[in-house]
Design a protein around this motif. Structure first.
Motif, PDB file in Angstrom:
ATOM      1  N   PRO A 283     -87.234  11.690  42.905  1.00 54.24           N
ATOM      2  CA  PRO A 283     -87.926  11.068  44.040  1.00 54.24           C
ATOM      3  C   PRO A 283     -89.451  11.097  43.908  1.00 54.24           C
ATOM      4  N   LEU A 284     -89.990  11.836  42.934  1.00 56.69           N
ATOM      5  CA  LEU A 284     -91.429  11.934  42.761  1.00 56.69           C
ATOM      6  C   LEU A 284     -91.859  11.178  41.514  1.00 56.69           C
ATOM      7  N   PRO A 285     -93.065  10.591  41.519  1.00 58.98           N
ATOM      8  CA  PRO A 285     -93.546   9.865  40.330  1.00 58.98           C
ATOM      9  C   PRO A 285     -93.660  10.793  39.129  1.00 58.98           C
ATOM     10  N   MET A 286     -93.135  10.356  37.970  1.00 59.46           N
ATOM     11  CA  MET A 286     -93.182  11.131  36.728  1.00 59.46           C
ATOM     12  C   MET A 286     -93.523  10.210  35.572  1.00 59.46           C
ATOM     13  N   TRP A 287     -94.262  10.805  34.628  1.00 59.31           N
ATOM     14  CA  TRP A 287     -94.598  10.073  33.405  1.00 59.31           C
ATOM     15  C   TRP A 287     -94.458  11.008  32.218  1.00 59.31           C
ATOM     16  N   VAL A 288     -94.315  10.374  31.049  1.00 61.78           N
ATOM     17  CA  VAL A 288     -94.478  11.064  29.774  1.00 61.78           C
ATOM     18  C   VAL A 288     -95.564  10.301  29.037  1.00 61.78           C
ATOM     19  N   PHE A 289     -96.582  11.056  28.529  1.00 58.50           N
ATOM     20  CA  PHE A 289     -97.702  10.371  27.884  1.00 58.50           C
ATOM     21  C   PHE A 289     -98.132  11.161  26.659  1.00 58.50           C
ATOM     22  N   VAL A 299     -91.898   6.123  32.224  1.00 56.27           N
ATOM     23  CA  VAL A 299     -92.206   6.244  33.638  1.00 56.27           C
ATOM     24  C   VAL A 299     -90.908   6.109  34.417  1.00 56.27           C
ATOM     25  N   ASN A 300     -90.821   6.775  35.569  1.00 59.13           N
ATOM     26  CA  ASN A 300     -89.589   6.703  36.339  1.00 59.13           C
ATOM     27  C   ASN A 300     -89.732   5.696  37.481  1.00 59.13           C
ATOM     28  N   GLN A 301     -88.612   5.475  38.184  1.00 59.02           N
ATOM     29  CA  GLN A 301     -88.588   4.456  39.226  1.00 59.02           C
ATOM     30  C   GLN A 301     -89.507   4.821  40.390  1.00 59.02           C
ATOM     31  N   ALA A 302     -89.596   6.114  40.707  1.00 56.69           N
ATOM     32  CA  ALA A 302     -90.447   6.529  41.821  1.00 56.69           C
ATOM     33  C   ALA A 302     -91.910   6.185  41.562  1.00 56.69           C
ATOM     34  N   ALA A 303     -92.357   6.277  40.312  1.00 56.81           N
ATOM     35  CA  ALA A 303     -93.741   5.926  39.976  1.00 56.81           C
ATOM     36  C   ALA A 303     -93.976   4.438  40.170  1.00 56.81           C
ATOM     37  N   THR A 304     -93.033   3.601  39.732  1.00 59.17           N
ATOM     38  CA  THR A 304     -93.208   2.160  39.895  1.00 59.17           C
ATOM     39  C   THR A 304     -93.214   1.785  41.382  1.00 59.17           C
ATOM     40  N   ASP A 305     -92.378   2.469  42.185  1.00 60.23           N
ATOM     41  CA  ASP A 305     -92.344   2.173  43.613  1.00 60.23           C
ATOM     42  C   ASP A 305     -93.638   2.618  44.298  1.00 60.23           C
ATOM     43  N   VAL A 358    -103.447  13.140  44.711  1.00 55.64           N
ATOM     44  CA  VAL A 358    -102.216  13.771  44.250  1.00 55.64           C
ATOM     45  C   VAL A 358    -102.545  15.112  43.623  1.00 55.64           C
ATOM     46  N   ASP A 359    -101.567  16.019  43.684  1.00 58.21           N
ATOM     47  CA  ASP A 359    -101.548  17.223  42.855  1.00 58.21           C
ATOM     48  C   ASP A 359    -100.564  16.973  41.746  1.00 58.21           C
ATOM     49  N   VAL A 360    -100.877  17.425  40.539  1.00 54.55           N
ATOM     50  CA  VAL A 360    -100.010  17.161  39.395  1.00 54.55           C
ATOM     51  C   VAL A 360     -99.593  18.480  38.768  1.00 54.55           C
ATOM     52  N   MET A 361     -98.429  18.417  38.141  1.00 53.00           N
ATOM     53  CA  MET A 361     -97.958  19.509  37.299  1.00 53.00           C
ATOM     54  C   MET A 361     -97.659  18.903  35.941  1.00 53.00           C
ATOM     55  N   ALA A 362     -98.249  19.447  34.890  1.00 45.93           N
ATOM     56  CA  ALA A 362     -98.108  18.883  33.543  1.00 45.93           C
ATOM     57  C   ALA A 362     -97.627  19.951  32.584  1.00 45.93           C
ATOM     58  N   ARG A 363     -96.851  19.514  31.590  1.00 46.74           N
ATOM     59  CA  ARG A 363     -96.360  20.454  30.590  1.00 46.74           C
ATOM     60  C   ARG A 363     -96.165  19.738  29.268  1.00 46.74           C
ATOM     61  N   ALA A 364     -96.477  20.463  28.230  1.00 48.22           N
ATOM     62  CA  ALA A 364     -96.276  19.901  26.880  1.00 48.22           C
ATOM     63  C   ALA A 364     -94.786  19.929  26.536  1.00 48.22           C
ATOM     64  N   ILE A 365     -94.249  18.793  26.080  1.00 50.71           N
ATOM     65  CA  ILE A 365     -92.835  18.692  25.687  1.00 50.71           C
ATOM     66  C   ILE A 365     -92.753  17.906  24.380  1.00 50.71           C
ATOM     67  N   GLU A 366     -91.529  17.749  23.899  1.00 55.50           N
ATOM     68  CA  GLU A 366     -91.266  16.860  22.771  1.00 55.50           C
ATOM     69  C   GLU A 366     -90.540  15.636  23.302  1.00 55.50           C
TER      70      GLU A 366
END
Length: 940
Positions: A283-289, A299-305, A358-366
């Motif tokens: 339900p919250l906007p998410m991205w991978v960059f 990007v997920n659907q919540a971000a596009t909405d 916005v407040d963001v939470m970011a984490r390094a992933i593969e």
């Protein structure tokens, strides 16, 4: 040789004992059976502040605070009976206090031992000052209570062993019991390893072990288990504790349950594994960059909405395209813990150009095998706006506080009112502000102040706001603020009567009225504002205006008080002069009355040194005031009265009590006058004694009359005894000859003669009983009293048992209260109980269910009152005054036998003991006889 060596050995032993006593660190005090101090070592002198010369042969109560003295004698008696050594007297939970010479109380620990000597019992007390220990225990108790109420778990263990099986637990708090399910009793003496289980991390345990071996503090996160086997995460801080010598004695562990936090972190980790299925539906906007350039990879659907871009548009953008701030968009973290930390707020931009935070939470992933960053955004626009409003509100409050300070600078009411109007308009941000202040509740002479912006100055004389104070005063809510919008002003029943709608629409853009109230809640004025620079007046404006109004009311009332004080000071010197003259008049009046009084009137300073004597003194003693000032007056006091007078003075001065008694004065003409004296302390405003004023009344003639009366009573009692004793001889002769004559009569003798002889013998027996009662009554008044403690309960049981043996056929229910102890002559008190219980037994003979009770109750003054109660014949209280007179009876001989001497004897015995005797009864319902005995032994 032996004879000479024994004294030397004794001397060495006594000297050694004296040295030991003097070198002892604790205070050592020895008292005799009369509680007089006979030994007081050097440590005792230091502890109590008295020298041994000052306390030797003095009562031990000198070292005991007054509030504990009433229990001391009973405790010593109890201790003397048991003869055991104890650490404290009375309840062990009770703190014992000592009393220093300067009046300070301090806690002590006492050990008492008893020694029997040929001279009597000796009690030796070893006293230790535990003031420091007492304070330490209080601090320790406070610390224990504080720890017990923590939400975090606290575990304290011994310092060693560090290895297997581990240090043992010595303390856990209530939070530990709540979280783990273990009770304190279950874990004390065990090691913390009982909380470990299959999932407890070995690496973290090794870290703990290494820190313990090096005596270093350590913080770890560990999986522990409850008593029921449920796993939970804890964040543990372990710290070593050392003693004063630097030696480590314990480990203190503070543990916080972080299970929920760990679950959230684990949920984030798990979300990476389920990314394919959960990412799109989150339900919250998410991205991978990409970490380097910020190119969006997914990007997920919540971000596009939320942002309005399509997924394809997002894939062509970088993170900077939606981030409008100058600072970096986010800082990705590698650790799981850091990933839970929110960053922000950051400004983001939607496709339509609107900006939000916005407040963001970011984490390094593969991602697809390449390093990437995962970003989640939380809309905090409302929070940011709220924080901005709070900052603005705080700034406004600060301005209000500054404004209140500016208002208090003024010294006049007019200046304060005008300053309030100016400051309120500036702080709230309005074109108009008006203040109206009533003068002593009178609105016709109210003080008015008006503050206008430059736009409204030309219309000063036409402003509708001038009518606002009367509109507010006529309203029903005069104690609460009123806030209206511009539209509400037009329809308000009060405002619609002022000016035209056009004028109100142009000059009254909203209205805010705040009451001015005094400290006692009275309505004393009103603050009005109109024409806010932007929008309508808000709840915040109302709150700020109310605070300013209240602060201003305080300043205004203070200014009014200052004016009143100034007016009072104007006539202060006159009042002081009048008061001084009045005091001088009162002093002259006192002296005139004192000089005319026939009794001796005197005053002393707080130390007892005479400062004034009236003429009655000089008539008896001669001389002038100079001859008797200070303590010179004691030269005229009879030597035998000095000791009692000093004792009375010490007691009166110690407690600010009346100083009273009897003393004899040796007058200049050689005569001796007996005086009844009484003095009272006069206290100053602080409650300290300013001086003493007293009077001596001459009671010499009364004492002579009293002595003559006493001698007359003694002679009368001796005469009564002699008469009663002398009457027994002829009665014995009559009884003997009548008995001899009766034996000489034959069986067939004259019956009339035999009847007469029987009547003679019965009369002689009755007369003998009366004489014996008279002798008993005389002995009561002549016997010297021997005071001791008497157990009335045991005495009553013995007497009633004797009556039951005499009349075994009777069924009597008796109830005797235990512990009825009294001070008095045991022989005479037995006479009292025999008469009272004998009457109760006799007068209840006609009751099928006779009841006799003996007990004690307290009177209104808290003094014990003993009673003997029965349910027998009773009597009419109208004849109660005859009860205690000799030979007076309220029942006939045919009803109940008796001589009428018993209660008279009881009355005299109780009277000799200084007590009282009375009765309460009802015919046919029984009687209760009450008597009192003083707690202290009276002189016979």
């Amino acid at each position: 040789m032996t004879t000479e060596s024994e004294p030397m050995g004794y001397s060495i032993t006594a000297s050694l004992l004296a040295g030991v006593l003097e070198s002892a660190m604790d205070a050592i005090i020895t008292v005799n059976a009369r509680q007089k101090i006979i030994l007081f070592n050097e440590s005792a002198e230091k502890m109590f502040g008295w020298s041994r010369q000052e306390v030797l042969q003095q009562p031990l109560e000198r070292l005991i605070p007054g509030r504990f003295r009433h229990n001391h004698a009973g405790q010593i008696d109890q201790f003397g009976t048991k003869g055991t050594t104890l650490r404290s007297m009375g309840n062990l939970a009770t703190v014992i206090y000592g009393l220093r010479a300067n009046g300070d109380e301090f806690p002590v620990e006492v050990s008492i031992s008893q020694v029997d000597t040929p001279e009597g019992k000796l009690y030796t007390a070893i006293v230790r000052d535990i003031t420091g220990l007492h304070a330490s225990q209080a601090r320790l108790k406070l610390l224990e209570v504080s720890i017990s109420h923590l939400n975090d778990m606290v575990v304290i263990t011994e310092a060693e062993p560090v290895g297997v099986p581990g240090p043992r637990i010595v303390f856990v708090n209530a939070a530990f019991e709540r979280h783990t399910g273990y009770s304190r009793e279950e874990v004390i003496g065990k090691t913390p390893r009982l909380l470990q289980g299959p999932l407890t991390q070995r690496t973290e345990l090794d870290r703990i072990g290494a820190a313990l071996r090096n005596w270093q503090p350590v913080r770890v996160e560990l999986i522990n288990y409850t008593k029921s086997g449920q796993a939970f995460w804890v964040e543990i801080d372990i710290v070593p504790v050392a003693d004063a010598k630097g030696c480590f004695t314990h480990w203190v562990s503070v543990q916080r349950d972080v299970t929920e936090r760990k679950r959230a972190g684990q949920a984030l980790v798990d979300s990476e594994r389920r990314y394919a299925t959960l990412f799109a539906s989150a339900p919250l906007p998410m991205w991978v960059f990409e970490p380097a350039g910020g190119q969006l990879l997914k990007v997920n659907q919540a971000a596009t909405d939320e942002y309005g871009y399509s997924e394809a548009e997002f894939m062509a953008m970088t993170l900077s395209d939606i981030h409008t701030g100058t600072e970096p968009a986010c800082l990705p973290h590698d650790s799981a813990d850091a990933a839970q930390k929110r960053q922000g707020p950051y400004p983001h931009r939607r496709k339509d150009g609107s900006q939000f935070f916005v407040d963001v939470m970011a984490r390094a992933i593969e991602f697809d095998g390449q390093p990437a960053c995962f970003l989640l955004a939380l809309d905090t626009t409302a929070q940011v706006r709220a924080e901005a409003e709070v900052r603005e509100h705080l700034f406004t409050l600060q301005r209000a506080a500054d404004a209140a300070q500016a208002i208090t600078v003024h010294l006049t009411i007019d200046g304060m009112v005008q300053e309030l109007a100016d400051q309120a308009r500036g702080v709230i941000g309005a074109h108009q502000a008006a203040v109206s202040l009533a003068v002593d509740g009178d609105w016709t002479n109210a003080v008015h102040a008006l503050s206008l912006s430059g736009d409204y100055l030309p219309c000063r004389s036409q402003l509708p706001l001038a009518h606002g104070s009367s509109i507010y005063t006529r309203g029903t809510n005069r104690t609460r603020p009123v806030r209206l919008t511009q539209a509400e002003v037009q329809t308000h029943p009060g405002w619609c009567q002022v000016g035209s709608p056009a004028d109100r629409d142009r000059m009254m853009r909203g209205w805010l009225a705040v009451p001015l109230t005094s400290r006692d809640g009275r309505h004393i004025g009103v603050l009005q504002l109109s024409g806010k620079y932007e929008g309508d007046f808000t709840q915040q404006d109302e709150y700020v205006a109310t605070e300013m109004a209240q602060l201003s009311c305080i300043a205004i009332e203070n200014a009014r008080l200052m004016q009143e004080v100034s007016q009072l000071n104007t006539g202060l010197e006159k009042k002081v002069g009048e008061r001084t003259a009045a005091l001088a008049h009162q002093e002259a009046l006192f002296r005139a009355l004192a000089e005319q009084a026939p009794q001796i009137i005197w005053t002393t300073d707080p130390n007892g040194e005479v400062t004034y004597l009236n003429h009655a003194w000089f008539d008896l003693m001669g001389g002038t005031l100079k001859d008797w000032r200070g303590w010179q007056w004691t030269a005229a006091l009879h030597p035998e009265d000095i000791a009692d007078l000093k004792q009375n003075w010490t007691l009166a001065r110690a407690g600010n009590l009346p100083f009273a008694g009897i003393r004899r004065w040796m007058c200049h003409d050689g005569s001796i006058h007996t005086m009844a004296y009484r003095a009272s302390p006069v206290l100053d405003a602080q409650g300290a004694v300013s001086f003493w004023v007293g009077i001596d009344a001459d009671v010499t003639e009364f004492k002579l009359i009293e002595e003559a009366l006493r001698r007359s009573n003694e002679e009368l009692e001796a005469f009564s005894y002699s008469v009663s004793h002398d009457l027994r001889a002829p009665l014995s002769t009559i009884n003997g000859f009548s008995s001899l004559l009766a034996r000489q009569l034959t069986a067939d003798g004259n019956e009339k003669v035999r009847h007469c002889l029987t009547r003679i013998q019965q009369g002689v027996a009755k007369m003998g009983g009366l004489i014996e009662d008279l002798l008993s009554l005389a002995r009561v008044t002549r016997t010297r009293l021997c005071y001791q403690q008497v157990d009335l309960s045991a005495m009553a049981r013995r007497i009633l048992d004797e009556w039951q043996v005499r009349q075994p056929e009777r069924v009597v229910t008796t109830q005797i209260q235990d512990g009825l102890l009294a001070q008095g002559d045991e022989t005479l008190l037995r006479v009292v109980m025999e008469n009272l219980l004998g009457n109760a037994w006799k007068f209840s003979v006609r009751k099928a269910e006779a009841r006799i009770s003996v007990g004690q109750q307290l009177d209104a003054a808290g003094q014990p009152v003993f009673f003997v109660r029965d349910n027998g014949a009773g009597f009419d209280m109208a004849h109660a005054e005859k009860l205690f007179l000799p030979f007076e009876r309220l029942h006939t001989l045919s009803e109940f036998p008796g001589s009428g001497i018993g209660l008279a004897t009881v009355s005299r015995i109780i009277g000799r003991h200084g007590g009282r005797l009375w009765a309460d009864a009802s015919p046919g319902l029984g009687a209760t006889f009450y008597f009192t005995l003083p707690r202290q032994a009276l002189t016979a």
